[in-house]
Design an enzyme around this catalytic site. Structure first.
Site, PDB file in Angstrom:
ATOM      1  N   ALA A 112      10.527  75.967  51.261  1.00  0.00           N
ATOM      2  CA  ALA A 112      10.969  74.737  50.400  1.00  0.00           C
ATOM      3  C   ALA A 112      10.433  73.214  50.845  1.00  0.00           C
ATOM      4  O   ALA A 112      10.701  73.796  52.963  1.00  0.00           O
ATOM      5  CB  ALA A 112      12.376  74.920  50.059  1.00  0.00           C
ATOM      6  N   GLY A 113      10.721  72.497  50.602  1.00  0.00           N
ATOM      7  CA  GLY A 113       9.863  71.048  51.145  1.00  0.00           C
ATOM      8  C   GLY A 113       8.668  70.710  51.610  1.00  0.00           C
ATOM      9  O   GLY A 113       8.647  69.579  52.303  1.00  0.00           O
ATOM     10  N   LYS A 118      14.035  87.230  45.428  1.00  0.00           N
ATOM     11  CA  LYS A 118      14.305  86.117  46.451  1.00  0.00           C
ATOM     12  C   LYS A 118      15.528  86.097  45.519  1.00  0.00           C
ATOM     13  O   LYS A 118      15.902  84.856  44.398  1.00  0.00           O
ATOM     14  CB  LYS A 118      13.131  84.968  45.977  1.00  0.00           C
ATOM     15  N   ASN A 174       5.945  75.899  46.516  1.00  0.00           N
ATOM     16  CA  ASN A 174       5.337  75.224  44.395  1.00  0.00           C
ATOM     17  C   ASN A 174       4.950  74.206  44.505  1.00  0.00           C
ATOM     18  O   ASN A 174       4.244  73.841  43.806  1.00  0.00           O
ATOM     19  CB  ASN A 174       6.845  75.627  43.603  1.00  0.00           C
ATOM     20  N   THR A 175       5.963  73.086  44.364  1.00  0.00           N
ATOM     21  CA  THR A 175       6.038  71.664  44.376  1.00  0.00           C
ATOM     22  C   THR A 175       4.550  71.301  44.682  1.00  0.00           C
ATOM     23  O   THR A 175       3.822  70.476  44.048  1.00  0.00           O
ATOM     24  CB  THR A 175       7.098  71.129  44.049  1.00  0.00           C
ATOM     25  N   GLY A 202      11.532  70.801  46.679  1.00  0.00           N
ATOM     26  CA  GLY A 202      10.873  69.998  46.008  1.00  0.00           C
ATOM     27  C   GLY A 202      10.383  68.759  46.271  1.00  0.00           C
ATOM     28  O   GLY A 202      10.323  67.799  45.642  1.00  0.00           O
TER      29      GLY A 202
END
Length: 269
Positions: free
Chosen positions: A196-197, A109, A218-219, A170
């Protein structure tokens, strides 16, 4: 288990799950392990910079507790501010993959981020690193802004996917770049992974309903009150969105349309 005929193909490898999970920001190792299990993901991304050079001698990381016969490691070059740094991290990532028995794993990645405040990817550095790594035989998954033209350039270079951000890493802001992501999906002949987001399962569903081939997050899981439960919810959200996309939504109409028309009822009587 029912055989999955709708598999995700990245490079020369096939996956049943279209959800990918990151491994950072968890408060406890057990939360990360349970989240990965509950998500039913098959691709797990790990920042190369956060890992020791020898995983076998590492007594802290939970990575040794994961079943790498069922999971595929996606090393990421997070923290790289230049193309050169990212290239170095990519090679280190392959070495780490070899340590867990994935000698044929050249996935990376690709993240080149020189902006410390908003963590937005550097398009020039990403192009430079991607071109080099593709020539070296890596399966490159570049993280990019939702830029349709950049996505086409990366596809032309031979990248295996493009990974446009929904909103900053995040942030949990959701899909702020929907219009551009949709253009990227329409133009691409390689998988598009929204990365992301995303903060909620409904946002993951929306991304998949657009026609995205997968979601990486992830977050949203790691920082939730119950990571294992949120991971399961994300799994269901991605599956629902994919099924809805394949089914095809109904046409929008300006006027109301009764669900039980009188003429249809009379035919049934």
């Amino acid at each position: 288990m029912k055989e999955n005929f709708d598999r995700l193909k990245i490079g020369d490898k096939f996956f049943n799950s279209r959800l990918m999970l990151g491994t950072g920001k968890y408060k406890k190792s057990v939360d990360a392990i349970n989240s990965i299990k509950n998500s039913e993901c098959e691709i797990v991304t790990v920042a190369v910079r956060r890992l020791p050079t020898n995983l076998k001698n590492d007594n802290i990381s939970f990575l040794n507790d994961l079943d790498w016969k069922k999971l595929w490691l996606l090393p990421n070059t997070a923290g790289s501010q230049t193309a050169e740094e990212a290239i170095r991290m990519a090679f280190l990532g392959h070495e780490l993959a070899c340590q867990i028995g994935q000698e044929n794993n050249f996935f990376v990645k690709l993240e080149v981020i020189s902006d410390p405040k908003y963590l937005l990817p550097d398009p020039i550095g990403t192009l430079k690193a991607a071109e080099f790594l593709v020539k070296k035989g890596f399966t490159v998954l570049p993280y990019i802004n939702a830029d349709p033209i950049l996505a086409l350039h990366l596809e032309d270079l031979g990248c295996a996917t493009v990974m446009p951000l929904g909103s900053p890493i995040g942030s949990g802001q959701g899909l702020n770049n929907l219009a551009n992501i949709q253009i990227i999906i329409e133009n691409a002949t390689i998988p598009v992974i929204v990365d992301a987001g995303i903060g909620t399962p409904s946002e993951a569903t929306i991304a998949m309903e657009l026609g995205a081939d997968g979601v990486l997050l992830n977050t949203a899981v790691a920082q939730s009150k119950n990571p294992g439960q949120m991971a399961y919810a994300m799994n269901l959200g991605v599956q629902a969105g994919r099924l809805a996309y394949l089914a095809g939504r109904m046409e929008k109409k300006y006027y109301a349309n009764p669900s039980s028309p009188l003429n249809q009822i009379s035919k049934l009587l």
